[in-house]
Design a protein around this motif. Structure first.
Motif, PDB file in Angstrom:
ATOM      1  N   LEU A  50      76.568 -27.063  21.697  1.00 17.85           N
ATOM      2  CA  LEU A  50      76.372 -26.164  20.566  1.00 17.85           C
ATOM      3  C   LEU A  50      77.184 -26.632  19.362  1.00 17.85           C
ATOM      4  O   LEU A  50      76.699 -26.627  18.219  1.00 17.85           O
ATOM      5  CB  LEU A  50      76.778 -24.752  20.962  1.00 17.85           C
ATOM      6  CG  LEU A  50      76.753 -23.694  19.848  1.00 17.85           C
ATOM      7  CD1 LEU A  50      75.333 -23.515  19.307  1.00 17.85           C
ATOM      8  CD2 LEU A  50      77.322 -22.368  20.341  1.00 17.85           C
ATOM      9  N   MET A  53      75.507 -29.671  17.723  1.00 14.08           N
ATOM     10  CA  MET A  53      74.287 -29.293  17.021  1.00 14.08           C
ATOM     11  C   MET A  53      74.611 -28.642  15.680  1.00 14.08           C
ATOM     12  O   MET A  53      73.984 -28.962  14.645  1.00 14.08           O
ATOM     13  CB  MET A  53      73.461 -28.334  17.894  1.00 14.08           C
ATOM     14  CG  MET A  53      72.902 -28.977  19.146  1.00 14.08           C
ATOM     15  SD  MET A  53      72.205 -27.764  20.309  1.00 14.08           S
ATOM     16  CE  MET A  53      70.812 -27.181  19.357  1.00 14.08           C
ATOM     17  N   VAL A  54      75.599 -27.747  15.667  1.00 18.80           N
ATOM     18  CA  VAL A  54      75.972 -27.062  14.429  1.00 18.80           C
ATOM     19  C   VAL A  54      76.576 -28.041  13.433  1.00 18.80           C
ATOM     20  O   VAL A  54      76.235 -28.036  12.222  1.00 18.80           O
ATOM     21  CB  VAL A  54      76.939 -25.901  14.727  1.00 18.80           C
ATOM     22  CG1 VAL A  54      77.473 -25.287  13.423  1.00 18.80           C
ATOM     23  CG2 VAL A  54      76.251 -24.833  15.557  1.00 18.80           C
ATOM     24  N   LEU A  81      78.697 -18.531  13.582  1.00 17.15           N
ATOM     25  CA  LEU A  81      77.666 -19.485  13.150  1.00 17.15           C
ATOM     26  C   LEU A  81      77.128 -19.114  11.770  1.00 17.15           C
ATOM     27  O   LEU A  81      75.935 -19.272  11.483  1.00 17.15           O
ATOM     28  CB  LEU A  81      76.514 -19.513  14.171  1.00 17.15           C
ATOM     29  CG  LEU A  81      76.847 -19.930  15.593  1.00 17.15           C
ATOM     30  CD1 LEU A  81      75.583 -19.951  16.446  1.00 17.15           C
ATOM     31  CD2 LEU A  81      77.523 -21.292  15.627  1.00 17.15           C
ATOM     32  N   VAL A  84      74.969 -21.776   9.815  1.00 16.85           N
ATOM     33  CA  VAL A  84      73.646 -21.982  10.408  1.00 16.85           C
ATOM     34  C   VAL A  84      72.732 -20.809  10.093  1.00 16.85           C
ATOM     35  O   VAL A  84      71.543 -20.978   9.801  1.00 16.85           O
ATOM     36  CB  VAL A  84      73.781 -22.188  11.925  1.00 16.85           C
ATOM     37  CG1 VAL A  84      72.401 -22.311  12.573  1.00 16.85           C
ATOM     38  CG2 VAL A  84      74.604 -23.429  12.217  1.00 16.85           C
ATOM     39  N   ARG A 106      65.412 -26.581  14.112  1.00 16.04           N
ATOM     40  CA  ARG A 106      66.797 -26.862  14.526  1.00 16.04           C
ATOM     41  C   ARG A 106      67.645 -25.595  14.506  1.00 16.04           C
ATOM     42  O   ARG A 106      68.470 -25.377  15.392  1.00 16.04           O
ATOM     43  CB  ARG A 106      67.398 -27.928  13.611  1.00 16.04           C
ATOM     44  CG  ARG A 106      66.744 -29.282  13.759  1.00 16.04           C
ATOM     45  CD  ARG A 106      67.326 -30.291  12.798  1.00 16.04           C
ATOM     46  NE  ARG A 106      68.740 -30.583  13.083  1.00 16.04           N
ATOM     47  CZ  ARG A 106      69.483 -31.405  12.352  1.00 16.04           C
ATOM     48  NH1 ARG A 106      68.930 -32.014  11.270  1.00 16.04           N
ATOM     49  NH2 ARG A 106      70.738 -31.636  12.671  1.00 16.04           N
ATOM     50  N   SER A 107      67.444 -24.723  13.499  1.00 14.99           N
ATOM     51  CA  SER A 107      68.197 -23.466  13.443  1.00 14.99           C
ATOM     52  C   SER A 107      67.865 -22.573  14.630  1.00 14.99           C
ATOM     53  O   SER A 107      68.749 -21.942  15.234  1.00 14.99           O
ATOM     54  CB  SER A 107      67.901 -22.745  12.132  1.00 14.99           C
ATOM     55  OG  SER A 107      68.264 -23.525  11.013  1.00 14.99           O
ATOM     56  N   ILE A 110      69.453 -23.978  17.730  1.00 16.11           N
ATOM     57  CA  ILE A 110      70.897 -23.698  17.744  1.00 16.11           C
ATOM     58  C   ILE A 110      71.168 -22.258  18.178  1.00 16.11           C
ATOM     59  O   ILE A 110      72.085 -21.985  18.966  1.00 16.11           O
ATOM     60  CB  ILE A 110      71.499 -23.974  16.353  1.00 16.11           C
ATOM     61  CG1 ILE A 110      71.533 -25.479  16.087  1.00 16.11           C
ATOM     62  CG2 ILE A 110      72.899 -23.387  16.238  1.00 16.11           C
ATOM     63  CD1 ILE A 110      72.005 -25.839  14.684  1.00 16.11           C
ATOM     64  N   GLN A 111      70.336 -21.328  17.713  1.00 16.78           N
ATOM     65  CA  GLN A 111      70.524 -19.936  18.110  1.00 16.78           C
ATOM     66  C   GLN A 111      70.203 -19.730  19.596  1.00 16.78           C
ATOM     67  O   GLN A 111      70.850 -18.924  20.279  1.00 16.78           O
ATOM     68  CB  GLN A 111      69.642 -19.031  17.244  1.00 16.78           C
ATOM     69  CG  GLN A 111      70.054 -19.031  15.770  1.00 16.78           C
ATOM     70  CD  GLN A 111      69.240 -18.054  14.959  1.00 16.78           C
ATOM     71  OE1 GLN A 111      69.169 -16.881  15.284  1.00 16.78           O
ATOM     72  NE2 GLN A 111      68.618 -18.553  13.896  1.00 16.78           N
ATOM     73  N   GLN A 113      70.685 -22.038  21.861  1.00 19.61           N
ATOM     74  CA  GLN A 113      71.848 -22.592  22.544  1.00 19.61           C
ATOM     75  C   GLN A 113      73.030 -21.631  22.470  1.00 19.61           C
ATOM     76  O   GLN A 113      73.789 -21.476  23.440  1.00 19.61           O
ATOM     77  CB  GLN A 113      72.220 -23.941  21.913  1.00 19.61           C
ATOM     78  CG  GLN A 113      73.408 -24.638  22.560  1.00 19.61           C
ATOM     79  CD  GLN A 113      73.109 -25.104  23.968  1.00 19.61           C
ATOM     80  OE1 GLN A 113      71.951 -25.160  24.369  1.00 19.61           O
ATOM     81  NE2 GLN A 113      74.163 -25.437  24.709  1.00 19.61           N
ATOM     82  N   LYS A 114      73.177 -20.928  21.332  1.00 19.04           N
ATOM     83  CA  LYS A 114      74.259 -19.940  21.204  1.00 19.04           C
ATOM     84  C   LYS A 114      74.045 -18.788  22.183  1.00 19.04           C
ATOM     85  O   LYS A 114      75.007 -18.291  22.803  1.00 19.04           O
ATOM     86  CB  LYS A 114      74.271 -19.392  19.769  1.00 19.04           C
ATOM     87  CG  LYS A 114      75.288 -18.278  19.526  1.00 19.04           C
ATOM     88  CD  LYS A 114      76.710 -18.765  19.742  1.00 19.04           C
ATOM     89  CE  LYS A 114      77.740 -17.777  19.216  1.00 19.04           C
ATOM     90  NZ  LYS A 114      77.637 -16.436  19.779  1.00 19.04           N
TER      91      LYS A 114
END
Length: 281
Positions: A50, A53-54, A81, A84, A106-107, A110-111, A113-114
């Protein structure tokens, strides 16, 4: 008979031995040795993924400097985040072009993955809670088995061991003390007792009789086999000695004492031979 034997062996191994061994392993082991829903290595791997990625998205879309990336890395470790989410808020204003550019996807990833990291953290907290209560759960699991063994041991001791061996009927010491208590009702309170059997004895004699009867009742409740005919008959004779209704004369009570001597004397060793033999052995 074979099935009963297998049942007893299965109960002993499955409900007594194994839980106790588990308790010992829990006491000797460390929390890290027990299995977990989420391993520490898996959680660290998801958190590192994570963070990368961020930082990659922030470096490409926001042109963060090295110092800003370092601060962002610390913020990601704390669950923040915000950069992001700002990119995501801008991308959803023109979703088609954002999909083409790839920033919206990608956003979203990322969310996702969060969310995965948050679930891992929640499961880790549950693991720690279970580990802190593991010993309690182990004791709760073995407690019913120990209660059954304790009850069976008490029954075995009172029913079988209580009628044989040197410890029968409370042991030699209890039987000797009961012998002394049995002799108190035979002791005359005064010379007037023979002439007037129903005359109230002196206070000292009443007190000795009360102590004697109390001792006999306590002996019957604690040392004789529970709920047996012997215990019931002994308690009935003790109740006759107490004579709560006051209907029995001293002569009647002495006959009760004589009956107790005849019924229980040899069985409990009051005849002198049994006690004398055991004392000398």
């Amino acid at each position: 008979m074979k099935e009963a034997k297998e049942t007893v062996i299965g109960f002993w191994n499955g409900w007594v031995v194994e839980p106790i061994v588990g308790i010992l392993n829990t006491v000797r082991g460390s929390p890290d040795d027990s299995p977990m829903v989420v391993s520490k290595e898996g959680l660290h791997s998801d958190m590192d993924s994570l963070e990368r990625m961020v930082l990659s998205l922030a470096s490409e879309k926001l042109n963060y400097t090295a110092e800003q990336l370092e601060d962002l890395s610390l913020a990601v470790r704390q669950g923040d985040l915000t950069p992001v989410l700002r990119i995501y808020e801008q991308d959803i204003k023109s979703p088609l072009s954002s999909v083409v550019r790839g920033s919206l996807v990608r956003s979203l990833l990322i969310q996702i993955q969060k969310t995965k990291v948050d679930v891992d953290l929640a499961l880790t907290g549950i693991d720690r809670l279970l580990q802190s209560q593991q010993l309690t759960f182990a004791f709760v699991g073995v407690a019913p088995s120990l209660a059954i063994l304790y009850a069976f041991g008490g029954w075995f001791r009172s029913t079988l061991l209580g009628v044989s061996g040197k410890g029968r009927f409370g042991g030699l010491g209890r039987r000797e003390s009961t012998l002394i208590a049995m002799r108190i009702p035979e002791t005359p309170g005064s010379d007037s007792d023979a002439e007037s059997p129903r005359m109230t004895p002196p206070p000292l004699t009443q007190g000795l009789l009360l102590l004697s009867v109390t001792h006999l009742r306590s002996y019957a409740m604690e040392c004789l086999p529970a709920r047996s005919n012997l215990q019931q008959a002994f308690l009935e004779d003790v109740e006759d000695l107490e004579d709560p209704s006051g209907k029995l004369s001293r002569e009647d009570q002495l006959r009760v004492v004589d009956r107790m001597w005849r019924n229980y004397g040899r069985l409990l060793g009051w005849d002198g031979d049994a006690i004398g033999y055991e004392t000398g052995s």
